[in-house]
Scaffold this motif. Structure first.
Motif, short mmCIF file in Angstrom:
data_model
loop_
_atom_site.label_atom_id
_atom_site.label_comp_id
_atom_site.label_asym_id
_atom_site.label_seq_id
_atom_site.Cartn_x
_atom_site.Cartn_y
_atom_site.Cartn_z
N LEU A 166 -7.31 -8.59 10.24
CA LEU A 166 -6.62 -8.44 8.96
C LEU A 166 -7.25 -7.37 8.07
CD1 LEU A 166 -6.06 -12.22 8.19
CD2 LEU A 166 -4.26 -10.54 8.63
N THR A 167 -8.32 -6.74 8.56
CA THR A 167 -9.04 -5.76 7.74
C THR A 167 -8.16 -4.63 7.20
OG1 THR A 167 -11.14 -6.22 8.86
CG2 THR A 167 -10.95 -4.10 7.74
N PRO A 168 -7.22 -4.07 7.98
CA PRO A 168 -6.35 -3.03 7.39
C PRO A 168 -5.60 -3.52 6.16
CG PRO A 168 -6.17 -3.00 9.78
CD PRO A 168 -6.97 -4.22 9.43
N GLY A 169 -5.11 -4.77 6.21
CA GLY A 169 -4.44 -5.32 5.05
C GLY A 169 -5.39 -5.50 3.89
N PHE A 170 -6.62 -5.91 4.20
CA PHE A 170 -7.65 -6.06 3.18
C PHE A 170 -7.91 -4.73 2.48
CE2 PHE A 170 -12.15 -5.32 2.24
CZ PHE A 170 -12.40 -6.29 1.28
N PHE A 171 -8.04 -3.66 3.27
CA PHE A 171 -8.30 -2.35 2.69
C PHE A 171 -7.12 -1.88 1.83
CE2 PHE A 171 -11.70 -1.83 5.88
CZ PHE A 171 -12.68 -1.30 5.06
N LEU A 172 -5.91 -2.19 2.27
CA LEU A 172 -4.73 -1.77 1.51
C LEU A 172 -4.67 -2.50 0.17
CD1 LEU A 172 -2.10 -0.18 1.31
CD2 LEU A 172 -0.96 -2.08 2.50
N VAL A 173 -4.75 -3.83 0.20
CA VAL A 173 -4.61 -4.63 -1.01
C VAL A 173 -5.80 -4.43 -1.95
CG1 VAL A 173 -4.50 -6.98 -1.93
CG2 VAL A 173 -3.13 -6.35 0.06
N ASN A 174 -7.01 -4.67 -1.43
CA ASN A 174 -8.18 -4.54 -2.29
C ASN A 174 -8.45 -3.09 -2.68
OD1 ASN A 174 -8.56 -7.32 -1.26
ND2 ASN A 174 -10.51 -7.16 -2.35
N GLY A 175 -8.03 -2.18 -1.81
CA GLY A 175 -8.20 -0.78 -2.15
C GLY A 175 -7.39 -0.41 -3.38
N ILE A 176 -6.14 -0.83 -3.43
CA ILE A 176 -5.31 -0.55 -4.60
C ILE A 176 -5.88 -1.25 -5.84
CG2 ILE A 176 -3.02 -0.81 -5.63
CD1 ILE A 176 -1.86 -0.67 -2.80
N LEU A 177 -6.28 -2.51 -5.67
CA LEU A 177 -6.83 -3.26 -6.81
C LEU A 177 -8.07 -2.60 -7.39
CD1 LEU A 177 -6.46 -6.97 -5.60
CD2 LEU A 177 -5.07 -5.78 -7.30
N THR A 180 -7.92 2.68 -5.40
CA THR A 180 -7.44 3.64 -4.40
C THR A 180 -5.98 3.99 -4.68
OG1 THR A 180 -8.95 2.77 -2.73
CG2 THR A 180 -7.08 4.08 -1.95
N GLY A 181 -5.70 5.26 -4.90
CA GLY A 181 -4.33 5.70 -5.14
C GLY A 181 -3.87 5.55 -6.57
N LEU A 182 -4.70 5.01 -7.43
CA LEU A 182 -4.33 4.82 -8.84
C LEU A 182 -5.20 5.72 -9.73
CD1 LEU A 182 -4.06 0.91 -9.02
CD2 LEU A 182 -2.21 2.56 -8.65
N ASP A 183 -4.74 5.95 -10.95
CA ASP A 183 -5.52 6.74 -11.90
C ASP A 183 -6.79 6.01 -12.30
OD1 ASP A 183 -3.61 8.75 -11.88
OD2 ASP A 183 -2.50 7.90 -13.58
N SER A 184 -6.74 4.68 -12.33
CA SER A 184 -7.89 3.86 -12.68
C SER A 184 -7.75 2.52 -11.99
CB SER A 184 -7.99 3.68 -14.19
OG SER A 184 -6.80 3.12 -14.71
N HIS A 194 -23.63 -5.72 -8.73
CA HIS A 194 -23.40 -5.69 -7.28
C HIS A 194 -24.23 -4.57 -6.66
CE1 HIS A 194 -20.58 -2.20 -7.35
NE2 HIS A 194 -20.26 -2.67 -8.55
N ILE A 195 -24.27 -4.56 -5.33
CA ILE A 195 -25.13 -3.62 -4.62
C ILE A 195 -24.79 -2.17 -4.95
CG2 ILE A 195 -25.81 -2.76 -2.35
CD1 ILE A 195 -25.32 -5.57 -1.25
N GLY A 196 -23.49 -1.88 -5.01
CA GLY A 196 -23.06 -0.51 -5.25
C GLY A 196 -22.51 0.15 -4.01
N PHE A 197 -22.64 -0.52 -2.85
CA PHE A 197 -22.06 0.03 -1.62
C PHE A 197 -20.58 -0.31 -1.58
CE2 PHE A 197 -20.77 -0.36 2.84
CZ PHE A 197 -21.15 0.89 3.32
N ARG A 198 -19.75 0.71 -1.44
CA ARG A 198 -18.31 0.51 -1.45
C ARG A 198 -17.66 1.01 -0.17
NH1 ARG A 198 -15.48 -0.11 -6.83
NH2 ARG A 198 -17.11 -0.47 -8.39
N MET A 199 -16.63 0.29 0.26
CA MET A 199 -15.79 0.72 1.36
C MET A 199 -14.54 1.31 0.71
SD MET A 199 -16.26 -2.72 3.71
CE MET A 199 -15.72 -3.77 2.35
N LEU A 200 -14.40 2.63 0.78
CA LEU A 200 -13.45 3.34 -0.07
C LEU A 200 -13.83 3.02 -1.52
CD1 LEU A 200 -10.10 2.74 1.88
CD2 LEU A 200 -11.59 4.74 1.96
N THR A 201 -12.97 2.32 -2.24
CA THR A 201 -13.29 1.94 -3.62
C THR A 201 -13.69 0.48 -3.74
OG1 THR A 201 -10.93 1.50 -3.98
CG2 THR A 201 -11.75 3.68 -4.62
N ILE A 202 -13.80 -0.23 -2.60
CA ILE A 202 -13.97 -1.68 -2.60
C ILE A 202 -15.45 -2.06 -2.49
CG2 ILE A 202 -13.30 -3.84 -1.45
CD1 ILE A 202 -11.06 -2.14 -0.06
N PRO A 203 -15.98 -2.82 -3.45
CA PRO A 203 -17.35 -3.32 -3.29
C PRO A 203 -17.45 -4.18 -2.03
CG PRO A 203 -16.58 -3.65 -5.54
CD PRO A 203 -15.38 -3.22 -4.73
#
Length: 234
Positions: A166-177, A180-184, A194-203
């Protein structure tokens, strides 16, 4: 329309799974009651966690992307998140478990649980001054130990594998939240917590936060489902 962004994320996350729930070869709709009870029970804990973190500035929400209706500290979209995301994940697990044999060997699963629990505990202790990191990894470690050694479930390995699917869905949903793809971002995080390590924009903490939430949803879903089946036999 931009104020409906989070609401639409929830909608598109759940709608396909909801429609296929009625498929005659799946019949997940027969277990809606079990899912609702499980998601409300688990969701209550995570919502309280969410409220506390929001009150203390661990994260906060950008109301530009929200309709503006709040319950306590949380926008209604955030509360719906704890129903929509588990629904899609539990439905996917239900389908894959129904049509494929994904069970792990007992010894492999035990090794996975023990190593993961020790690793997560180590991360929690090392980052004890980062509240999101500490709470997430500590609670995930404890959850794994309770589920496997106390509650004696034998599907953690299988659930973990499906969560990776389900990771692709996780990246899509949490990425937008998280922007990712938004102005903010819709959800903003205090970098001190938090640690500061992000996957794309996701902690990275989000990944394990979701993992723990889904494990508990699965546990209670199958417990309530079993109770429903037993009640039907009476």
């Amino acid at each position: 329309m931009i104020q409906y962004t989070y609401l639409l994320i929830n909608f598109f996350t759940v709608i396909i799974c909801f429609i296929f729930s009625f498929h005659p070869k799946i019949k997940f709709n027969r277990h809606f009651g079990a899912f609702i009870k499980a998601s409300l029970l688990v969701g209550l804990v995570f919502i309280l966690w969410d409220v506390w973190f929001t009150k203390n500035g661990v994260w906060w929400f950008n109301y530009r992307y929200l309709i503006g209706f709040k319950i306590s500290e949380l926008p209604i979209e955030e509360i719906l998140f704890f129903i929509c995301i588990p629904f899609s994940c539990v439905f996917t697990y239900f389908c894959l478990d129904k049509f494929f044999k994904l069970d792990w060997k007992p010894e492999s699963e035990k090794i996975f649980v023990v190593i993961s629990s020790i690793l997560f505990l180590g991360i929690a202790l090392y980052y004890h001054d980062r509240i999101y990191t500490f709470v997430t990894f500590l609670s995930t470690s404890i959850s794994l130990l309770i589920l496997y050694f106390v509650l004696k479930i034998n599907w953690i390995g299988k659930a973990s594998f499906i969560y990776l699917i389900l990771t692709p869905g996780f990246f899509l949903v949490n990425g937008i939240l998280t922007g990712t793809g938004l102005d903010s971002p819709i959800v903003n995080y205090n970098p001190e917590n938090h640690i500061g390590f992000r996957m794309l924009t996701i902690p990275i903490e989000d990944f394990f936060y979701g993992y723990e939430m889904i494990l508990w949803n699965l546990f209670f879903f199958y417990r309530f489902k079993k109770e429903e089946i037993e009640a039907e036999k009476l």
